[in-house]
Scaffold this motif. Structure first.
Motif, PDB file in Angstrom:
ATOM      1  N   ASN A 208       0.654  -0.745   0.000  1.00  9.92           N
ATOM      2  CA  ASN A 208       0.474  -0.062  -0.381  1.00  9.92           C
ATOM      3  C   ASN A 208       0.902   1.168  -0.364  1.00  9.92           C
ATOM      4  N   ALA A 209       1.288   1.593   1.010  1.00 10.96           N
ATOM      5  CA  ALA A 209       2.915   2.919   1.195  1.00 10.96           C
ATOM      6  C   ALA A 209       3.786   3.242  -0.750  1.00 10.96           C
ATOM      7  N   ALA A 210       3.506   1.194  -0.721  1.00  6.01           N
ATOM      8  CA  ALA A 210       4.891   1.085  -1.814  1.00  6.01           C
ATOM      9  C   ALA A 210       3.561   2.462  -2.985  1.00  6.01           C
ATOM     10  N   LEU A 211       2.722   1.865  -3.088  1.00  8.53           N
ATOM     11  CA  LEU A 211       1.938   2.303  -4.469  1.00  8.53           C
ATOM     12  C   LEU A 211       1.220   3.356  -4.280  1.00  8.53           C
ATOM     13  N   ARG A 212       1.240   3.806  -2.615  1.00  3.68           N
ATOM     14  CA  ARG A 212       1.079   5.463  -2.588  1.00  3.68           C
ATOM     15  C   ARG A 212       2.130   6.335  -3.233  1.00  3.68           C
ATOM     16  N   SER A 213       3.017   6.190  -2.824  1.00  4.33           N
ATOM     17  CA  SER A 213       4.529   6.471  -3.132  1.00  4.33           C
ATOM     18  C   SER A 213       4.621   6.697  -5.317  1.00  4.33           C
ATOM     19  N   LEU A 214       4.353   5.677  -5.363  1.00  2.00           N
ATOM     20  CA  LEU A 214       4.752   4.786  -6.946  1.00  2.00           C
ATOM     21  C   LEU A 214       3.348   5.864  -7.494  1.00  2.00           C
ATOM     22  N   LEU A 215       2.681   6.485  -7.294  1.00  2.00           N
ATOM     23  CA  LEU A 215       1.062   7.433  -7.694  1.00  2.00           C
ATOM     24  C   LEU A 215       1.503   8.249  -8.194  1.00  2.00           C
ATOM     25  N   LEU A 216       2.171   9.033  -6.578  1.00  2.00           N
ATOM     26  CA  LEU A 216       2.589  10.077  -6.148  1.00  2.00           C
ATOM     27  C   LEU A 216       3.445  10.600  -7.594  1.00  2.00           C
ATOM     28  N   VAL A 217       4.371   9.361  -7.462  1.00  6.03           N
ATOM     29  CA  VAL A 217       5.623   9.927  -8.808  1.00  6.03           C
ATOM     30  C   VAL A 217       5.083   9.647 -10.560  1.00  6.03           C
ATOM     31  N   LEU A 218       4.186   8.926 -10.476  1.00  2.00           N
ATOM     32  CA  LEU A 218       3.766   9.050 -11.687  1.00  2.00           C
ATOM     33  C   LEU A 218       2.504  11.050 -11.647  1.00  2.00           C
ATOM     34  N   LEU A 219       1.972  11.110 -10.582  1.00  4.23           N
ATOM     35  CA  LEU A 219       1.380  12.182 -11.042  1.00  4.23           C
ATOM     36  C   LEU A 219       2.640  13.656 -10.882  1.00  4.23           C
ATOM     37  N   GLU A 220       3.239  13.257 -10.394  1.00  4.61           N
ATOM     38  CA  GLU A 220       4.451  14.245 -10.391  1.00  4.61           C
ATOM     39  C   GLU A 220       5.188  14.361 -11.819  1.00  4.61           C
ATOM     40  N   LYS A 221       4.754  13.454 -12.711  1.00  5.11           N
ATOM     41  CA  LYS A 221       5.623  13.095 -14.273  1.00  5.11           C
ATOM     42  C   LYS A 221       5.076  14.029 -15.232  1.00  5.11           C
ATOM     43  N   GLY A 222       3.282  13.412 -14.734  1.00  3.77           N
ATOM     44  CA  GLY A 222       2.595  14.442 -15.285  1.00  3.77           C
ATOM     45  C   GLY A 222       1.934  12.812 -16.415  1.00  3.77           C
ATOM     46  N   HIS A 223       2.269  11.384 -15.604  1.00  9.71           N
ATOM     47  CA  HIS A 223       1.114  10.384 -16.258  1.00  9.71           C
ATOM     48  C   HIS A 223      -0.165  10.428 -16.017  1.00  9.71           C
ATOM     49  N   VAL A 224      -0.185  10.561 -15.055  1.00  4.85           N
ATOM     50  CA  VAL A 224      -1.251   9.831 -13.848  1.00  4.85           C
ATOM     51  C   VAL A 224      -2.292  11.223 -13.323  1.00  4.85           C
ATOM     52  N   GLN A 225      -3.911  11.321 -14.019  1.00  6.65           N
ATOM     53  CA  GLN A 225      -4.349  12.106 -12.504  1.00  6.65           C
ATOM     54  C   GLN A 225      -5.131  11.359 -11.990  1.00  6.65           C
ATOM     55  N   ARG A 226      -5.089  12.421 -10.824  1.00  7.78           N
ATOM     56  CA  ARG A 226      -6.164  12.022  -9.732  1.00  7.78           C
ATOM     57  C   ARG A 226      -6.803  12.679  -9.451  1.00  7.78           C
ATOM     58  N   GLU A 227      -8.503  12.376  -9.318  1.00  6.50           N
ATOM     59  CA  GLU A 227      -9.906  13.255  -8.968  1.00  6.50           C
ATOM     60  C   GLU A 227     -10.367  12.558  -7.469  1.00  6.50           C
ATOM     61  N   LYS A 228     -10.827  13.838  -6.237  1.00  5.02           N
ATOM     62  CA  LYS A 228     -10.964  13.566  -5.037  1.00  5.02           C
ATOM     63  C   LYS A 228     -12.913  12.886  -4.980  1.00  5.02           C
ATOM     64  N   ARG A 229     -13.415  12.061  -5.202  1.00  8.63           N
ATOM     65  CA  ARG A 229     -15.007  11.491  -5.272  1.00  8.63           C
ATOM     66  C   ARG A 229     -15.056  11.199  -3.484  1.00  8.63           C
ATOM     67  N   GLY A 230     -16.099  12.071  -2.538  1.00 10.28           N
ATOM     68  CA  GLY A 230     -15.728  11.613  -1.008  1.00 10.28           C
ATOM     69  C   GLY A 230     -14.602  11.858  -0.740  1.00 10.28           C
ATOM     70  N   LYS A 231     -14.427  10.592   0.176  1.00  7.94           N
ATOM     71  CA  LYS A 231     -13.030  10.361   1.184  1.00  7.94           C
ATOM     72  C   LYS A 231     -12.221   9.562  -0.312  1.00  7.94           C
ATOM     73  N   ALA A 232     -12.293   9.050  -1.066  1.00  7.35           N
ATOM     74  CA  ALA A 232     -11.558   8.026  -1.914  1.00  7.35           C
ATOM     75  C   ALA A 232     -10.919   9.244  -3.365  1.00  7.35           C
ATOM     76  N   PHE A 233      -9.570   9.237  -4.037  1.00  8.11           N
ATOM     77  CA  PHE A 233      -8.773   9.579  -4.867  1.00  8.11           C
ATOM     78  C   PHE A 233      -8.854   7.984  -5.962  1.00  8.11           C
ATOM     79  N   TYR A 234     -10.006   8.699  -6.918  1.00  7.37           N
ATOM     80  CA  TYR A 234      -9.639   8.077  -8.499  1.00  7.37           C
ATOM     81  C   TYR A 234      -8.584   8.529  -8.988  1.00  7.37           C
ATOM     82  N   TYR A 235      -7.766   7.569  -9.325  1.00 11.30           N
ATOM     83  CA  TYR A 235      -6.979   7.669 -10.802  1.00 11.30           C
ATOM     84  C   TYR A 235      -7.102   7.227 -12.379  1.00 11.30           C
ATOM     85  N   ARG A 236      -5.902   8.263 -13.232  1.00 16.05           N
ATOM     86  CA  ARG A 236      -6.325   7.294 -14.316  1.00 16.05           C
ATOM     87  C   ARG A 236      -5.657   8.236 -15.154  1.00 16.05           C
ATOM     88  N   ALA A 237      -4.773   7.325 -16.406  1.00 14.99           N
ATOM     89  CA  ALA A 237      -3.500   7.591 -17.024  1.00 14.99           C
ATOM     90  C   ALA A 237      -3.925   8.993 -18.154  1.00 14.99           C
TER      91      ALA A 237
END
Length: 121
Positions: free
Chosen positions: A36-65
């Protein structure tokens, strides 16, 4: 386009195939698993690199390429060609043909692709 690590590519593959996903959904689909921690870190890196976006819906973030599979593929092939073939796509293809064990069917398909490419021009 920034390069991607093996695990980043695995996450991107999941996102390309699953559209918008929560981290828990991504975690279930990553080959070989990821904590879980590694995944969240990798998602943040992908977000910073511009490969993914995230959208908060309620309490959850949804990620897309946000970068396409084709775009990443093209970028990676260019990097490979630059490193191993002096930047020449022709030399890279020649190296692949010479070094891979191609079947007669593979050779036939390559000839068809090249013939189709000539017709396009």
């Amino acid at each position: 386009m920034t390069s991607l690590t093996k695990k980043e590519l695995e996450i991107m593959k999941v996102l390309w195939e699953g559209s918008e996903l929560k981290p828990a959904e991504i975690q279930e689909l990553v080959p070989g698993g990821v904590g879980n921690a590694a995944l969240r870190s990798l998602l943040l890196v992908l977000l910073e690199k511009g490969h993914v976006q995230r959208e908060k819906r309620g309490k959850a973030f949804y990620y897309r390429a946000t970068t396409s599979r084709a775009g990443v593929f093209h970028s990676m092939i260019r990097q490979i060609a630059n490193v191993f073939s002096g930047g020449s796509p022709r030399r890279l293809m020649a190296q692949l043909v010479e070094n891979e064990d191609l079947s007669a069917e593979d050779v036939k398909e390559l000839k068809r692709l090249l013939s189709d490419k000539e017709v396009e021009k």
